[in-house]
Design an enzyme around this catalytic site. Structure first.
Site, mmCIF file in Angstrom:
data_model
loop_
_atom_site.group_PDB
_atom_site.id
_atom_site.type_symbol
_atom_site.label_atom_id
_atom_site.label_comp_id
_atom_site.label_asym_id
_atom_site.label_seq_id
_atom_site.Cartn_x
_atom_site.Cartn_y
_atom_site.Cartn_z
ATOM 1 N N CYS A 195 -4.888 -2.925 4.684
ATOM 2 C CA CYS A 195 -4.400 -2.379 5.952
ATOM 3 C C CYS A 195 -5.530 -2.430 7.050
ATOM 4 O O CYS A 195 -5.709 -3.487 7.530
ATOM 5 C CB CYS A 195 -4.040 -0.944 6.042
ATOM 6 N N GLU B 214 0.710 -1.142 0.029
ATOM 7 C CA GLU B 214 -0.048 -0.089 -0.083
ATOM 8 C C GLU B 214 0.808 1.288 -0.105
ATOM 9 O O GLU B 214 1.840 1.397 0.772
ATOM 10 C CB GLU B 214 -0.887 -0.084 1.444
ATOM 11 N N LYS C 188 -10.387 1.106 -0.989
ATOM 12 C CA LYS C 188 -10.508 0.782 0.502
ATOM 13 C C LYS C 188 -11.597 1.074 1.179
ATOM 14 O O LYS C 188 -11.895 2.375 1.168
ATOM 15 C CB LYS C 188 -9.115 1.085 0.933
#
Ligand SMILES: *[C@@H]1O[C@H](CO)[C@@H](O)[C@H](O)[C@H]1NC(C)=O
Ligand SMILES: *[C@@H]1O[C@H](CO)[C@@H](O)[C@H](O)[C@H]1NC(C)=O
Ligand SMILES: *[C@@H]1O[C@H](CO)[C@@H](O)[C@H](O)[C@H]1NC(C)=O
Ligand SMILES: *[C@@H]1O[C@H](CO)[C@@H](O)[C@H](O)[C@H]1NC(C)=O
Ligand SMILES: *[C@@H]1O[C@H](CO)[C@@H](O)[C@H](O)[C@H]1NC(C)=O
Ligand SMILES: *[C@@H]1O[C@H](CO)[C@@H](O)[C@H](O)[C@H]1NC(C)=O
Ligand SMILES: *[C@@H]1O[C@H](CO)[C@@H](O)[C@H](O)[C@H]1NC(C)=O
Ligand SMILES: *[C@@H]1O[C@H](CO)[C@@H](O)[C@H](O)[C@H]1NC(C)=O
Ligand SMILES: *[C@@H]1O[C@H](CO)[C@@H](O)[C@H](O)[C@H]1NC(C)=O
Length: 499
Positions: free
Chosen positions: A213, A80, A179
């Site tokens: 994440c 990322e 995300k």
């Protein structure tokens, strides 16, 4: 069409056509990348300058992709923020973004680069995949125009999404994931996806899902449904994960998550020791296949390992666990010892000190009781260990409900230091058994040894929920934990709470 579609994760037996195209194992690669940042402060640049800047990182990605492919990798995961870093305000990020279409457009950017405007990054990623005949998973920024017909449209007339993209070995654009669970400091320049996207795809080496994440900790979706409903075999996980000792360093938590969820997890982190960013790995339901943690050098690292394509069908697939079965039995409760309060990452734990070389303890907080039996090889007088429990809502950098049973090495001999991060220890344990009366089935088993090393293969989790190590741990212990997430107790997602 359906008739010719191959079942992807069937057991491999007689079927001639099946065995020809489905693999039992595959080779995975993850790259921990020392990202070349855009500068020390946010600065508005032109698109050309942005592309030039991103090419510096893409040049490195191209080299490692070539190497990974040459070593037989089927897929590579890049971290990322790996293409342009993170020093941004909303306006200064804009030149780095590209319009990333819905994958259904059926597009090979490498051979048709003009189709969607200025898409230099997508073209390069697609060409890497195509040239080296490998699946490429990367993280970049997407922009989507909107207007007043959409009440949530940001003032500047477009959405900015933190986005994972996947290309197949022909360079074809295969998957796009916006995300859903942004980390606090990203929200000034990225927008939340409107709802969780369950991005998954089939290959001849299993089914894959994509998350990034904070998706792995802060919220239930999309991670849990990808595993339980969409039944993916491997989670692809580009991340920029800051190590949080004692319970949340990258390799520690990510390997525990793969074990608790019983899936493969390919985790590629940023490498930047000054910000505690390091720790990548190829994790399986049985522990880490390979991992990397390096606070000493400034270099990136390519990790490659062969793993099961479909762990569910492997003979080593671990059984489901009833996390509270052993602990709930009243005869497994020990008398409660003297307790004190300490904090781990802003959460108030109830602790008891391990004052003897061997012992049995029960500690409780709210509805959670934890049991520990242990024997140290030798009790060092200058090292203190504490056994603690937390049952509550974590409220810093996101709100999420935790149930945790843990044994930690205290930072100093002062009990007030129990729960602080500490990265070295000298006390070895001959054996231990940890269990808790969890209300959730999402429990992640962790053991972290001195120097942030994992204890792969040195412990097991029994079907009744006990984490046990019977034959001694090879290195001194920093922490042992059963890290539980009780999703039903979470507050609503910020995206829903705000509407
Ligand atoms: C891919 O191959 C083409 C043609 O051989 C070459 O022009 C290009 O630079 C290569 N790109 C990448 C990303 O390897
Ligand atoms: C507003 O956005 C919608 C949906 O994206 C689009 O269909 C419409 O053409 C836009 N209207 C204007 C005036 O730009
Ligand atoms: C993957 O294959 C399975 C089984 O054939 C099918 O049910 C599923 O819809 C496929 N997933 C995708 C994203 O194509
Ligand atoms: C796990 O064990 C507990 C305690 O015996 C029992 O109440 C519970 O129903 C079990 N849970 C599952 C999912 O089997
Ligand atoms: C944690 O404990 C401290 C000190 O006892 C107290 O001030 C604080 O309010 C507690 N925090 C929470 C979230 O309960
Ligand atoms: C801990 O309890 C077990 C029984 O559950 C007992 O056999 C053992 O001796 C105890 N150990 C200590 C150090 O008290
Ligand atoms: C641990 O203790 C050392 C020495 O007292 C101190 O310098 C350090 O800041 C402490 N670490 C944490 C995370 O509090
Ligand atoms: C640890 O080893 C000691 C001595 O061999 C034994 O008495 C104890 O029961 C063991 N404890 C666990 C939790 O296995
Ligand atoms: C949580 O588990 C504890 C211990 O098994 C039990 O007493 C309690 O009722 C459970 N709470 C809920 C809300 O299920």
């Amino acid at each position: 069409m359906d008739r010719f579609q191959l079942p992807i994760c069937t057991v491999f037996f007689i079927g001639v056509a099946l065995t020809a195209s489905a693999l039992e194992k595959y080779t995975a690669a993850v790259y921990e990348h020392a990202v070349i940042l855009t500068g020390a402060t946010p600065k508005l640049v032109t698109r050309e300058e942005a592309v030039q800047q991103m090419n510096k990182n893409l040049d490195i990605f191209e080299e490692v992709t070539k190497t990974a492919a040459a070593l037989g990798s089927h897929i590579i995961v890049l971290p990322e923020d790996g293409i342009y870093g993170w020093v941004f305000k909303r306006e200064t990020l804009y030149p780095y973004l590209e319009d990333i279409p819905d994958p259904q457009v059926n597009w090979i950017p490498c051979i048709d680069p003009q189709r969607f405007g200025s898409t230099e990054v997508q073209e390069r990623l697609s060409c890497m995949a195509r040239n080296y005949s490998i699946y490429v998973v990367a993280n970049m920024g997407d922009k989507k125009s909107c207007n007043s017909t959409d009440p949530k449209c940001p003032k500047d007339g477009h959405y900015q999404y933190n986005t994972d993209v996947v290309y197949d070995p022909k360079g074809k654009f295969l998957a796009r994931y916006h995300k859903y669970n942004l980390f606090e400091w990203e929200t000034p320049y990225f927008d939340f996806a409107k709802e969780p996207q369950f991005v998954n795809f089939n290959t001849s080496f299993g089914r894959f899902g994509v998350i990034t994440c904070a998706d792995i900790l802060n919220f239930r979706e999309p991670a849990i449904s990808l595993v339980e409903v969409f039944k993916v075999d491997t989670i692809l996980f580009p991340t920029a994960w800051t190590n949080g000792l004692p319970l949340l360093s990258a390799v520690q938590f990510h390997s525990a998550w793969a074990m608790g969820m019983r899936v493969n997890l390919l985790s590629a982190n940023i490498h930047r020791p000054s910000l505690d960013l390091t720790g990548s790995g190829i994790f399986t339901p049985n522990g880490a296949k390979i991992y990397h943690f390096d606070m000493k050098t400034q270099k990136g690292r390519l990790l490659i390992a062969e793993i099961d394509a479909c762990p569910r069908h492997s003979s080593t697939y671990p059984p489901p666990i009833n996390w509270s079965l052993y602990a709930s039995d009243p005869k497994h409760f020990f008398p409660q010892a003297e307790v004190f309060t300490g904090t781990i990452y802003f959460d108030n734990f109830t602790f008891t000190e391990l004052s003897k070389e061997a012992g049995n303890h029960t500690v409780c907080q709210k509805g959670l009781c934890c049991h520990l039996s242990y024997k140290m090889a030798e009790k060092c007088n200058d090292e203190v260990y504490a056994f603690g429990v937390f049952d509550g809502l974590h409220v810093v950098e996101g709100e999420y409900y935790l149930q945790i049973c843990t044994l930690v090495k205290c930072n100093t001999t002062d009990l007030k230091s129990c729960g602080q991060g500490v990265d070295t220890a000298r006390t070895k344990f001959d054996n231990l058994s940890l269990s808790g009366t969890f209300n959730t089935s999402y429990v992640f088993p962790e053991i972290l040894l001195t120097g942030t090393q994992l204890a792969t293969g040195e412990f097991e989790v029994l079907k009744d929920g006990r984490l046990i190590s019977n034959h001694g741990l090879s290195k001194p212990v920093l922490s042992v934990a059963l890290f539980g997430r009780w999703f039903e107790k979470d507050p609503p997602h910020p995206q829903d709470a705000s509407s």
